[in-house]
Design a protein around this motif. Structure first.
Motif, PDB file in Angstrom:
ATOM      1  N   ILE A  38       0.869  -1.178   0.000  1.00  0.00           N
ATOM      2  CA  ILE A  38       0.000   0.000   0.000  1.00  0.00           C
ATOM      3  C   ILE A  38       0.900   1.221   0.000  1.00  0.00           C
ATOM      4  N   SER A  39       0.689   2.107  -0.968  1.00  0.00           N
ATOM      5  CA  SER A  39       1.426   3.363  -0.949  1.00  0.00           C
ATOM      6  C   SER A  39       0.444   4.495  -0.682  1.00  0.00           C
ATOM      7  N   VAL A  40       0.986   5.644  -0.277  1.00  0.00           N
ATOM      8  CA  VAL A  40       0.167   6.813   0.018  1.00  0.00           C
ATOM      9  C   VAL A  40       0.191   7.720  -1.209  1.00  0.00           C
ATOM     10  N   ASN A  41      -0.999   7.951  -1.794  1.00  0.00           N
ATOM     11  CA  ASN A  41      -1.087   8.772  -2.996  1.00  0.00           C
ATOM     12  C   ASN A  41      -1.184  10.262  -2.700  1.00  0.00           C
ATOM     13  N   SER A  42      -1.849  10.624  -1.587  1.00  0.00           N
ATOM     14  CA  SER A  42      -1.968  12.042  -1.252  1.00  0.00           C
ATOM     15  C   SER A  42      -2.210  12.223   0.234  1.00  0.00           C
ATOM     16  N   VAL A  43      -1.904  13.440   0.706  1.00  0.00           N
ATOM     17  CA  VAL A  43      -2.087  13.821   2.103  1.00  0.00           C
ATOM     18  C   VAL A  43      -2.938  15.080   2.120  1.00  0.00           C
ATOM     19  N   ALA A  44      -4.020  15.067   2.895  1.00  0.00           N
ATOM     20  CA  ALA A  44      -4.866  16.255   3.030  1.00  0.00           C
ATOM     21  C   ALA A  44      -5.067  16.536   4.512  1.00  0.00           C
ATOM     22  N   VAL A  45      -5.042  17.817   4.875  1.00  0.00           N
ATOM     23  CA  VAL A  45      -5.213  18.218   6.264  1.00  0.00           C
ATOM     24  C   VAL A  45      -6.448  19.097   6.375  1.00  0.00           C
ATOM     25  N   SER A  46      -7.324  18.762   7.325  1.00  0.00           N
ATOM     26  CA  SER A  46      -8.516  19.576   7.574  1.00  0.00           C
ATOM     27  C   SER A  46      -8.811  19.532   9.067  1.00  0.00           C
ATOM     28  N   GLY A  47      -8.880  20.689   9.689  1.00  0.00           N
ATOM     29  CA  GLY A  47      -9.132  20.737  11.130  1.00  0.00           C
ATOM     30  C   GLY A  47      -8.034  20.025  11.881  1.00  0.00           C
ATOM     31  N   LYS A  48      -8.409  18.992  12.641  1.00  0.00           N
ATOM     32  CA  LYS A  48      -7.431  18.208  13.412  1.00  0.00           C
ATOM     33  C   LYS A  48      -7.171  16.852  12.776  1.00  0.00           C
ATOM     34  N   THR A  49      -7.605  16.682  11.529  1.00  0.00           N
ATOM     35  CA  THR A  49      -7.520  15.387  10.868  1.00  0.00           C
ATOM     36  C   THR A  49      -6.589  15.422   9.663  1.00  0.00           C
ATOM     37  N   VAL A  50      -5.758  14.386   9.557  1.00  0.00           N
ATOM     38  CA  VAL A  50      -4.931  14.165   8.379  1.00  0.00           C
ATOM     39  C   VAL A  50      -5.539  12.972   7.654  1.00  0.00           C
ATOM     40  N   THR A  51      -5.857  13.135   6.369  1.00  0.00           N
ATOM     41  CA  THR A  51      -6.417  12.040   5.575  1.00  0.00           C
ATOM     42  C   THR A  51      -5.411  11.621   4.528  1.00  0.00           C
ATOM     43  N   LEU A  52      -5.053  10.339   4.564  1.00  0.00           N
ATOM     44  CA  LEU A  52      -4.157   9.762   3.571  1.00  0.00           C
ATOM     45  C   LEU A  52      -5.006   8.997   2.564  1.00  0.00           C
ATOM     46  N   THR A  53      -4.851   9.327   1.284  1.00  0.00           N
ATOM     47  CA  THR A  53      -5.515   8.547   0.244  1.00  0.00           C
ATOM     48  C   THR A  53      -4.531   7.469  -0.189  1.00  0.00           C
ATOM     49  N   LEU A  54      -4.954   6.224  -0.037  1.00  0.00           N
ATOM     50  CA  LEU A  54      -4.076   5.087  -0.295  1.00  0.00           C
ATOM     51  C   LEU A  54      -4.191   4.597  -1.730  1.00  0.00           C
ATOM     52  N   SER A  55      -3.197   3.817  -2.136  1.00  0.00           N
ATOM     53  CA  SER A  55      -3.150   3.313  -3.518  1.00  0.00           C
ATOM     54  C   SER A  55      -4.211   2.263  -3.793  1.00  0.00           C
ATOM     55  N   ARG A  56      -4.791   1.697  -2.740  1.00  0.00           N
ATOM     56  CA  ARG A  56      -5.855   0.709  -2.928  1.00  0.00           C
ATOM     57  C   ARG A  56      -6.739   0.678  -1.687  1.00  0.00           C
ATOM     58  N   ALA A  57      -7.931   0.124  -1.849  1.00  0.00           N
ATOM     59  CA  ALA A  57      -8.825  -0.036  -0.715  1.00  0.00           C
ATOM     60  C   ALA A  57      -8.295  -1.132   0.199  1.00  0.00           C
ATOM     61  N   VAL A  58      -8.559  -1.008   1.475  1.00  0.00           N
ATOM     62  CA  VAL A  58      -8.121  -1.979   2.467  1.00  0.00           C
ATOM     63  C   VAL A  58      -9.315  -2.842   2.863  1.00  0.00           C
ATOM     64  N   ALA A  59      -9.130  -4.152   2.811  1.00  0.00           N
ATOM     65  CA  ALA A  59     -10.193  -5.079   3.199  1.00  0.00           C
ATOM     66  C   ALA A  59     -10.295  -5.130   4.716  1.00  0.00           C
ATOM     67  N   THR A  60     -11.500  -5.386   5.224  1.00  0.00           N
ATOM     68  CA  THR A  60     -11.698  -5.395   6.680  1.00  0.00           C
ATOM     69  C   THR A  60     -10.921  -6.508   7.375  1.00  0.00           C
ATOM     70  N   ALA A  61     -10.547  -7.540   6.649  1.00  0.00           N
ATOM     71  CA  ALA A  61      -9.801  -8.647   7.251  1.00  0.00           C
ATOM     72  C   ALA A  61      -8.307  -8.336   7.409  1.00  0.00           C
ATOM     73  N   GLU A  62      -7.846  -7.252   6.786  1.00  0.00           N
ATOM     74  CA  GLU A  62      -6.419  -6.938   6.814  1.00  0.00           C
ATOM     75  C   GLU A  62      -5.998  -6.307   8.135  1.00  0.00           C
ATOM     76  N   THR A  63      -4.779  -6.631   8.564  1.00  0.00           N
ATOM     77  CA  THR A  63      -4.168  -5.988   9.716  1.00  0.00           C
ATOM     78  C   THR A  63      -3.201  -4.935   9.180  1.00  0.00           C
ATOM     79  N   VAL A  64      -3.551  -3.680   9.409  1.00  0.00           N
ATOM     80  CA  VAL A  64      -2.813  -2.572   8.800  1.00  0.00           C
ATOM     81  C   VAL A  64      -2.150  -1.732   9.878  1.00  0.00           C
ATOM     82  N   THR A  65      -0.923  -1.260   9.583  1.00  0.00           N
ATOM     83  CA  THR A  65      -0.234  -0.324  10.469  1.00  0.00           C
ATOM     84  C   THR A  65       0.193   0.899   9.662  1.00  0.00           C
ATOM     85  N   VAL A  66       0.372   2.017  10.366  1.00  0.00           N
ATOM     86  CA  VAL A  66       0.825   3.250   9.724  1.00  0.00           C
ATOM     87  C   VAL A  66       1.960   3.844  10.554  1.00  0.00           C
ATOM     88  N   SER A  67       2.939   4.393   9.853  1.00  0.00           N
ATOM     89  CA  SER A  67       4.064   5.070  10.492  1.00  0.00           C
ATOM     90  C   SER A  67       4.208   6.459   9.891  1.00  0.00           C
TER      91      SER A  67
END
Length: 100
Positions: free
Chosen positions: A41-70
């Motif tokens: 999974i790569s990060v395609n874009s970063v957007a900041v609004s209020g107190k939230t940072v939204t990362l748009t990822l290169s693909r959707a993440v399935a609910t069964a996946e165990t995902v971490t972010v650094s």
């Protein structure tokens, strides 16, 4: 607040007293998202609004996946920071919860 992913949107919510600075934000390369045993999974874009940072990822993440972010705080002015200029600290391998 724990990072949360819904589809290909990963949100990080900060608890600073003031909002984050939407103009001087970190590049996509400052973030690393991984999913154990699944396609990269790569990060395609970063957007900041209020107190939230939204990362748009290169693909959707399935609910069964165990995902971490650094986040590795870059040198220079383009970092995650609040309106007062206080830089967010780096963090590693934060568990990501799944949205609905």
């Amino acid at each position: 607040h724990r990072p949360k992913v819904t589809g290909n949107q990963l949100t990080l919510t900060y608890t600073d007293a003031s909002n984050l600075d939407p103009a001087n934000t970190a590049a996509t390369s400052a973030f690393a998202v991984s999913s154990a045993g699944n396609a990269a999974i790569s990060v395609n874009s970063v957007a900041v609004s209020g107190k939230t940072v939204t990362l748009t990822l290169s693909r959707a993440v399935a609910t069964a996946e165990t995902v971490t972010v650094s986040y590795t705080k870059p040198t220079g002015d383009n970092v995650i920071q609040d309106a007062a200029g206080n830089d967010a600290v780096s963090f590693s391998n934060q568990a990501v919860t799944h949205g609905t």
